[in-house]
Design a protein around this motif. Structure first.
Motif, PDB file in Angstrom:
ATOM      1  N   CYS A 193     -56.771  79.249  48.817  1.00  0.00           N
ATOM      2  CA  CYS A 193     -55.410  79.762  49.040  1.00  0.00           C
ATOM      3  C   CYS A 193     -55.309  81.222  48.581  1.00  0.00           C
ATOM      4  O   CYS A 193     -56.053  81.666  47.711  1.00  0.00           O
TER       5      CYS A 193
ATOM      6  N   CYS B 223     -52.733  73.826  43.881  1.00  0.00           N
ATOM      7  CA  CYS B 223     -52.063  72.891  44.798  1.00  0.00           C
ATOM      8  C   CYS B 223     -53.008  71.802  45.297  1.00  0.00           C
ATOM      9  O   CYS B 223     -52.590  70.855  45.947  1.00  0.00           O
TER      10      CYS B 223
ATOM     11  N   CYS C 260     -57.443  75.599  44.492  1.00  0.00           N
ATOM     12  CA  CYS C 260     -56.145  76.130  44.068  1.00  0.00           C
ATOM     13  C   CYS C 260     -55.400  75.083  43.227  1.00  0.00           C
ATOM     14  O   CYS C 260     -55.723  73.892  43.276  1.00  0.00           O
TER      15      CYS C 260
ATOM     16  N   HIS D 173     -49.933  79.711  49.485  1.00  0.00           N
ATOM     17  CA  HIS D 173     -50.853  78.615  49.808  1.00  0.00           C
ATOM     18  C   HIS D 173     -51.341  78.675  51.252  1.00  0.00           C
ATOM     19  O   HIS D 173     -51.832  77.690  51.797  1.00  0.00           O
TER      20      HIS D 173
HETATM   21 ZN   LIG Z   1     -52.760  76.474  47.133  1.00  0.00          ZN
END
Ligand SMILES: [Zn+2]
Length: 376
Positions: free
Chosen positions: A254, A249, A247, A237
């Motif tokens: 990332c 996340c 991403c 990340h």
């Molecule tokens: Zn990420």
């Protein structure tokens, strides 16, 4: 067992058989105390005495007695939980696998309870297969795909499973009747590689693992690196492009948007859920390949400048990558780190092969349940 037992056992693990005098010197224990402690270890079978004829200069006819670890006196269970995979092993006290088992499953509708049930079944099957007595099994180490709590009992989060705070140790202890320790799966692999694998002589080892995502684990001077207690190094990340894809996340651009099974499979038109030789397939797509090399180089150079590892170990798909991939990283990273780090830096593939994750779980169990010397 006490902490001094742990100190003796770690020396025997790392440096082989030792005389009692040498053990007393290295542990700073009195000869009397040392003799008392080794007597306890001899009694429980963890160590044995070896009689060796010493070399020139020693009195004739007086063999030196040394103390040695008995790796097969006891065993641990190691389990790696990845996204949709369970790998399990039973190893001896030096993390040498006696048996292995693997299971793949669909992660779309997987509740923690269901996954725990699968782990229990896999482990019970392995124990049954080997016929090792339960009294000789010290416990189980479970590597999970995300950070764990400081007590090593819960998986705090897993993006791939959409889990929060799963109490794996409580559940597995209740189901299997043995002590359980939980560790971030890539940290566990880094630990295994540092204790029992290619990283035994490294000061600081950074393990980089590419499967569903891109994770990392760091071991410094034999100690897992645990900032904030969690220890997960989220190399995947690191942002490598400013205006990139979103991403999993929630952030943008990332490293994982380029280097993950999903990203690489999609870019290289691979349609299998568990592709083998993923990077070899990607090599036929120069743009995808170049982006993977370029962005991984950036992330590794950044990690090296910050954390100063002297050994970088490639695991998962990176362990199986073509030489051209590893060579490109080996060539491209050093010019981007400071000169003293550049000279010390080595890159190696994992020495534990496909079993790295499960052996990682075993290594975590051995650290916590045996070599710590903490009463069990
Ligand atoms: Zn990420």
């Amino acid at each position: 067992m006490g902490i001094h037992h742990g100190a003796i056992l770690r020396i025997l693990r790392d440096d082989g058989p030792q005389s009692r005098a040498e053990l007393a010197r290295r542990t700073a224990l009195s000869p009397t105390a040392l003799t008392h402690l080794t007597a306890q270890l001899l009694k429980d079978g963890s160590v044995t005495e070896l009689s060796q004829n010493v070399g020139a200069g020693a009195a004739v006819g007086r063999p030196a007695i040394s103390v040695a670890l008995v790796p097969e006196s006891q065993f641990v269970v190691g389990v790696h939980l990845g996204a949709g995979t369970i790998h399990a092993t039973i190893t001896d006290l030096k993390a040498a696998p006696k048996t292995m088992a693997s299971l793949h499953f669909d992660t779309d509708s997987t509740e923690p309870k269901v996954v725990i049930g699968r782990v229990v079944k896999t482990v019970q099957g392995l124990i049954g297969k080997t016929g090792i007595a339960r009294s000789r099994l010290l416990g189980l180490g479970l590597g999970v795909p995300g950070p764990v709590d400081t007590e090593r009992r819960r998986n705090l989060q897993s993006i791939n499973y959409d889990w929060k705070d799963v109490p794996f140790a409580d559940e597995l202890e209740a189901a299997l009747g043995m002590p359980v320790v939980v560790e971030h799966n890539v940290s566990a692999m880094a630990l295994a590689e540092s204790r029992y694998g290619i990283g035994r002589d490294a000061d600081a080892l950074l393990y980089i693992y590419l499967r569903t995502g891109l994770g990392a684990g760091l071991v410094v001077h034999g100690m897992p690196f645990r900032p904030g207690g969690h220890g997960a190094v989220e190399l995947g990340h690191i942002q490598v492009v400013e205006h990139g894809e979103r991403c999993t996340c929630g952030s943008i651009g990332c490293l994982e948007t380029f280097l993950s099974e999903r990203a690489l499979s999609r870019a290289a038109h691979i349609d299998k859920p568990h592709p083998k030789n993923l990077l070899a397939a990607v090599e036929h797509y120069p743009e995808v390949w170049d982006a993977a090399v370029r962005h991984l180089t950036t992330a590794i150079a950044s990690a090296t400048n910050l954390l100063n590892p002297d050994l970088i170990v490639f695991g998962g798909h990176l362990a199986e990558a073509p030489d051209s991939f590893v060579d490109a990283i080996r060539r491209n990273v050093p010019p981007r780190v400071l000169p003293p780090m550049r000279d010390a830096l080595r890159f190696e593939r994992s020495s534990l092969e496909a079993g790295a994750g499960a052996i990682g779980g075993a290594a975590a169990a051995l650290d916590h349940l045996f070599y710590s010397g903490v009463p069990r």
